[in-house]
Scaffold this motif. Structure first.
Motif: not given
Length: 282
Positions: A130-141, A174-186, A209-212
Motif C-alpha cells: 500500500p501507500r507508505y503512510d498505511l500499514d506496511q505488513t504487505e510491503t515487508v512480505k 524508509e519513507k514510512k520510518a522517516f515520516e514517523i520520526a519527522k512527525q515527532y519533530h513537527k 543507523n538502520e538505513y545507511p
C-alpha cells in the motif's frame, strides 16, 4: 439495399456464435468430465494470452478451480496448477496469484517453471504493497519474497527487475520510518515540555543507523540536529548548556557527511550560528 442485409446477417451470425460458445462453456462448466474441463480451460487460457482477454482468463479460472484438486499428484497436475496461478496473475488478482504461485513452488520444486513462479509470486505481493503512510505488513512480505528469489537465483532471468522492485519497496519502508520520526519533530513542544523533540532525536538516530544508504539520510541528519537545537533552546536555563553542546555534536555529524551544496546546509548553518552565540553568552 444489399450491403445492409449482409451486415445484418453477419451481425446475427456473430451473436449466434457467441451464444453457442457461451452455451458450450456453461455445459462444460456444469456437466463435463475433468478431461473436457481441462481441455477447455487450457484453450481459454491460450486464447486469453493471445487476445489479452480478462474475460477468458476468468472463465479459465472457474474451470481450473474445479479440476486442480482432481489433478493433484497426476502428470498434468504441474501444468494445471501453474496455469491456474498464472490466470490469476494476468487478471490482476494479486493476492490469489501470489498464494497460488507459492503453492506451485512448494508442490513442484523441480519444475522448469519454478523460477518464473517464484518471481511472479513475489511480484504479486509487490503489487499488494500500500501507500507508505498505511500499514506496511504487505510491503515487508513482498521484500522478503523478492529477496528469496534474488538469493535463490543470483543469475536469474528476472534478477534485475526483482532488484528494482525490492529497492522501490525499501524506499517506501524508509519513507514510512522517516515520516514517523519527522512527525515527532513537527509537533515539537506540544505536550510535555520538549519530550517530542527528544523522541525525534531518538527516532532519527535509529533511522540513520538502520538505513545507511537511504535517500532521506541527509534530511534525517538535519532534523536530528534541529530537534536537538529546539530541545536545547526551549529548555530551562540550567539545562541549556549541556543540550546545546549535544546539538553541536549533531551539527558536526551532519558536517562530516554533507557539504555546502546539500539541501539543508543553509538552514543548519543559521541555527548553528545562533547555537554558538548562545553558548558564548552562557
Amino acid at each position: 439495399m444489399f450491403l445492409p442485409k449482409i451486415k445484418k446477417v453477419l451481425l446475427l451470425s456473430g451473436v449466434f456464435l457467441i451464444l453457442a460458445s457461451c452455451s458450450e462453456y456453461q455445459k462444460v462448466l456444469k456437466e463435463a468430465e475433468p478431461g473436457e474441463k481441462y481441455a477447455m480451460a487450457e484453450k481459454l487460457y491460450t486464447e486469453a494470452l493471445e487476445e489479452d482477454s480478462n474475460s477468458k482468463f476468468r472463465k479459465a479460472i472457474r474451470l481450473f478451480e474445479q479440476i486442480v484438486p482432481q489433478y493433484r499428484g497426476k502428470p498434468q497436475g504441474e501444468k494445471v496448477t501453474f496455469l491456474f496461478a498464472d490466470s490469476y496473475y494476468h487478471v490482476g488478482d494479486n493476492y490469489l496469484a501470489g498464494y497460488q504461485f507459492e503453492r506451485f513452488v512448494q508442490a513442484y520444486p523441480n519444475s522448469d517453471r519454478v523460477e518464473e513462479a517464484q518471481f511472479k509470486s513475489a511480484k504479486s505481493y509487490y503489487y499488494l504493497s500500500p501507500r507508505y503512510d498505511l500499514d506496511q505488513t504487505e510491503t515487508v512480505k513482498a521484500v522478503a519474497e523478492l529477496q528469496k528469489y534474488i538469493d535463490a537465483y543470483p543469475n536469474g532471468e528476472y534478477l534485475e527487475e526483482a532488484n528494482n522492485l525490492a529497492a522501490d519497496l525499501r524506499v517506501k519502508l524508509e519513507k514510512k520510518a522517516f515520516e514517523i520520526a519527522k512527525q515527532y519533530h513537527k509537533i515539537g513542544d506540544f505536550g510535555v515540555r520538549g519530550e517530542n523533540y527528544k523522541a525525534a532525536i531518538v527516532a532519527f538516530t535509529n533511522f540513520i543507523n538502520e538505513y545507511p544508504g537511504s535517500p532521506f539520510r541527509e534530511a534525517a541528519f538535519y532534523y536530528r540536529f534541529d530537534a536537538a537545537y529546539q530541545y536545547a533552546i526551549n529548555s530551562y536555563e540550567y539545562l541549556m548548556k549541556e543540550r546545546l553542546n549535544t546539538a553541536r555534536e549533531y551539527y558536526n555529524n551532519y558536517k562530516r557527511f554533507y557539504s555546502e551544496g546539500d539541501e539543508h546546509f543553509d538552514a543548519i548553518q543559521a541555527s548553528f550560528n545562533d547555537l554558538e552565540s548562545r553558548l558564548q553568552n552562557l
